[in-house]
Design a protein around this motif. Sequence first.
Motif, PDB file in Angstrom:
ATOM      1  N   VAL A 164       0.850  -1.192   0.000  1.00 49.84           N
ATOM      2  CA  VAL A 164       0.000   0.000   0.000  1.00 49.84           C
ATOM      3  C   VAL A 164       0.883   1.239   0.000  1.00 49.84           C
ATOM      4  N   LYS A 165       0.525   2.202  -0.819  1.00 50.06           N
ATOM      5  CA  LYS A 165       1.347   3.402  -0.977  1.00 50.06           C
ATOM      6  C   LYS A 165       0.940   4.454   0.047  1.00 50.06           C
ATOM      7  N   GLY A 166       1.927   5.204   0.548  1.00 48.97           N
ATOM      8  CA  GLY A 166       1.619   6.290   1.471  1.00 48.97           C
ATOM      9  C   GLY A 166       2.635   6.421   2.583  1.00 48.97           C
ATOM     10  N   GLY A 167       2.540   7.551   3.301  1.00 48.60           N
ATOM     11  CA  GLY A 167       3.506   7.871   4.333  1.00 48.60           C
ATOM     12  C   GLY A 167       3.486   6.937   5.518  1.00 48.60           C
ATOM     13  N   MET A 168       2.295   6.454   5.911  1.00 48.00           N
ATOM     14  CA  MET A 168       2.204   5.590   7.078  1.00 48.00           C
ATOM     15  C   MET A 168       2.969   4.283   6.846  1.00 48.00           C
ATOM     16  N   VAL A 169       2.811   3.711   5.666  1.00 49.38           N
ATOM     17  CA  VAL A 169       3.538   2.480   5.341  1.00 49.38           C
ATOM     18  C   VAL A 169       5.033   2.763   5.226  1.00 49.38           C
ATOM     19  N   SER A 170       5.397   3.956   4.756  1.00 50.81           N
ATOM     20  CA  SER A 170       6.821   4.318   4.692  1.00 50.81           C
ATOM     21  C   SER A 170       7.451   4.303   6.077  1.00 50.81           C
ATOM     22  N   VAL A 171       6.713   4.789   7.076  1.00 51.54           N
ATOM     23  CA  VAL A 171       7.201   4.766   8.453  1.00 51.54           C
ATOM     24  C   VAL A 171       7.406   3.320   8.906  1.00 51.54           C
ATOM     25  N   VAL A 172       6.429   2.479   8.634  1.00 47.63           N
ATOM     26  CA  VAL A 172       6.510   1.075   9.040  1.00 47.63           C
ATOM     27  C   VAL A 172       7.692   0.381   8.365  1.00 47.63           C
ATOM     28  N   LYS A 173       7.906   0.650   7.096  1.00 48.88           N
ATOM     29  CA  LYS A 173       9.041   0.040   6.391  1.00 48.88           C
ATOM     30  C   LYS A 173      10.363   0.432   7.040  1.00 48.88           C
TER      31      LYS A 173
ATOM     32  N   ARG B 291       0.113  11.646  -2.879  1.00 44.73           N
ATOM     33  CA  ARG B 291      -1.098  11.198  -3.579  1.00 44.73           C
ATOM     34  C   ARG B 291      -1.676  12.349  -4.401  1.00 44.73           C
ATOM     35  N   LEU B 292      -1.875  12.125  -5.682  1.00 39.31           N
ATOM     36  CA  LEU B 292      -2.381  13.164  -6.570  1.00 39.31           C
ATOM     37  C   LEU B 292      -3.868  13.409  -6.310  1.00 39.31           C
ATOM     38  N   GLY B 293      -4.225  14.669  -6.116  1.00 37.56           N
ATOM     39  CA  GLY B 293      -5.622  14.988  -5.866  1.00 37.56           C
ATOM     40  C   GLY B 293      -5.784  16.315  -5.153  1.00 37.56           C
ATOM     41  N   LYS B 294      -7.021  16.629  -4.827  1.00 37.94           N
ATOM     42  CA  LYS B 294      -7.333  17.934  -4.241  1.00 37.94           C
ATOM     43  C   LYS B 294      -6.696  18.109  -2.864  1.00 37.94           C
TER      44      LYS B 294
ATOM     45  N   ILE C 248       7.501  20.706  -3.925  1.00 33.76           N
ATOM     46  CA  ILE C 248       6.282  21.477  -3.738  1.00 33.76           C
ATOM     47  C   ILE C 248       5.195  20.568  -3.169  1.00 33.76           C
ATOM     48  N   LEU C 249       4.575  20.961  -2.054  1.00 33.44           N
ATOM     49  CA  LEU C 249       3.472  20.194  -1.474  1.00 33.44           C
ATOM     50  C   LEU C 249       2.433  21.172  -0.911  1.00 33.44           C
ATOM     51  N   PRO C 250       1.488  21.640  -1.734  1.00 36.04           N
ATOM     52  CA  PRO C 250       0.502  22.638  -1.290  1.00 36.04           C
ATOM     53  C   PRO C 250      -0.748  22.013  -0.658  1.00 36.04           C
ATOM     54  N   SER C 251      -0.559  21.168   0.346  1.00 39.63           N
ATOM     55  CA  SER C 251      -1.634  20.366   0.939  1.00 39.63           C
ATOM     56  C   SER C 251      -2.651  21.185   1.724  1.00 39.63           C
ATOM     57  N   TYR C 252      -3.851  20.607   1.828  1.00 39.90           N
ATOM     58  CA  TYR C 252      -4.914  21.152   2.667  1.00 39.90           C
ATOM     59  C   TYR C 252      -4.983  20.429   4.019  1.00 39.90           C
ATOM     60  N   ASN C 253      -4.618  19.157   4.045  1.00 42.31           N
ATOM     61  CA  ASN C 253      -4.619  18.367   5.282  1.00 42.31           C
ATOM     62  C   ASN C 253      -3.378  17.492   5.308  1.00 42.31           C
ATOM     63  N   GLU C 254      -2.725  17.443   6.472  1.00 40.58           N
ATOM     64  CA  GLU C 254      -1.532  16.621   6.624  1.00 40.58           C
ATOM     65  C   GLU C 254      -1.367  16.211   8.078  1.00 40.58           C
ATOM     66  N   GLY C 255      -0.442  15.274   8.309  1.00 41.99           N
ATOM     67  CA  GLY C 255       0.090  15.012   9.637  1.00 41.99           C
ATOM     68  C   GLY C 255       1.471  15.654   9.658  1.00 41.99           C
ATOM     69  N   LEU C 256       2.476  14.820   9.442  1.00 46.68           N
ATOM     70  CA  LEU C 256       3.839  15.296   9.200  1.00 46.68           C
ATOM     71  C   LEU C 256       4.327  14.567   7.960  1.00 46.68           C
ATOM     72  N   PRO C 257       4.283  15.216   6.787  1.00 48.22           N
ATOM     73  CA  PRO C 257       4.504  14.512   5.516  1.00 48.22           C
ATOM     74  C   PRO C 257       5.903  13.913   5.399  1.00 48.22           C
ATOM     75  N   MET C 258       5.944  12.630   5.111  1.00 46.95           N
ATOM     76  CA  MET C 258       7.224  11.968   4.898  1.00 46.95           C
ATOM     77  C   MET C 258       7.941  12.555   3.688  1.00 46.95           C
ATOM     78  N   SER C 259       7.194  12.993   2.678  1.00 41.77           N
ATOM     79  CA  SER C 259       7.830  13.530   1.472  1.00 41.77           C
ATOM     80  C   SER C 259       8.635  14.787   1.782  1.00 41.77           C
ATOM     81  N   VAL C 260       8.150  15.618   2.704  1.00 43.03           N
ATOM     82  CA  VAL C 260       8.891  16.821   3.091  1.00 43.03           C
ATOM     83  C   VAL C 260      10.181  16.433   3.810  1.00 43.03           C
ATOM     84  N   LEU C 261      10.097  15.468   4.724  1.00 41.00           N
ATOM     85  CA  LEU C 261      11.287  15.034   5.453  1.00 41.00           C
ATOM     86  C   LEU C 261      12.299  14.369   4.519  1.00 41.00           C
ATOM     87  N   GLU C 262      11.819  13.511   3.628  1.00 43.77           N
ATOM     88  CA  GLU C 262      12.710  12.803   2.706  1.00 43.77           C
ATOM     89  C   GLU C 262      13.467  13.775   1.811  1.00 43.77           C
TER      90      GLU C 262
END
Length: 357
Positions: free
Chosen positions: A15-24, A182-185, A255-269
């Motif tokens: 499964v794709k996403g930041g939460m799984v990245s943390v687990v990995k 994730r691509l989207g609004k 560039i990450l112009p998000s509306y909702n986040e926790g602490l994005p792994m993409s920013v840290l990476e």
Amino acid sequence: MKKINVLMCCSELSVKGGMVSVVKNYLNYEHWEYYRIIYVPTHTEKNKVILAMYFLIAYVKVLFMAIFSSIKIAHLHTAERGSFFRKAILVRTLKKFGVKTIMHHHAAEFEEFYSNLSDKKKLYVNKTLEMTDLNIVLSQRLVSMIKDKAPNAKVEVLYNAVPTYATNPYNQQSKNVLFLGRLGKRKGTYDLLSTIKMIDLNIPSDIKFFLCGDGEIEEVKKKVKDLNLGHRIAYIGWITEEKKEEFLHQTCINILPSYNEGLPMSVLETMAYGIASITTNIASIPEVVFDDVNGYLVRPGDIESLSMKMMEILTNPSKRLSFSKEAHELITGSFSLEKHMFNLKSMYDELVGEVND
């Protein structure tokens, strides 16, 4: 010394996403010392029927281990909606067997999820949070997300972390702009496309944009075509870890112009790679990205400000280099995987001590 078993639950690793990245990161970590991680995925990205069966099978595995495998701690990674309720079931079950439970909250939309619940379900959530032995949140700003609902809940902060580099690997000659998520609004993908259209004629012709992620891929491709931006967009879609390394080496800004986040792994990476971010001033992001120090912060949906900041950084190599230095130093000093793991194992130590008291 006999190792202490820690049950860890999240999604399938595909499964794709930041939460799984943390687990990995956890599963690939080699220095757990006297802890043994036993991983049981409880979620898959399939239809509701298959998901329900998948969780039922996982639940039986967890129950078997709770009875026969001397599980001392359950580290449950959770988001909102179904993810939370699945972990709530596990918390209630495992507590009956004396297992210490951790809910590790990665939710980007927890407040919205909670506000739409009935009073009865809100009470269920509150009791779950207080029943859990430890709630982990991703930043100081998110402590209130738990405490406002469950004042008696135990909450600690554990910032996300990433592998770091001894020297800054930033490529000063890089020309590409990266969107990683994730691509989207929700992630602001369409705001980014509108911004690219605004600045298209004012930035060097060799600057290309890489939109890397799953989600609304076909919708994004259509929007690119509608805005006549094909000459600017070099890539749209998910990338492998190997491809990510290649893209990072050629990236000048994230560039990450998000509306909702926790602490994005993409920013840290990307910051670990010396790549500064232009992102939004929401959730935990301002605890990592400091405006005009190691990146830029804008309000969600503020395309005007986003375009101004992108213009400024894309036409100012010295500013990019200054941000790169600050970004790399911050992540190396405060968000390294080694520091994160030390803090997490200290949390485990405290829970095991409570078990043995």
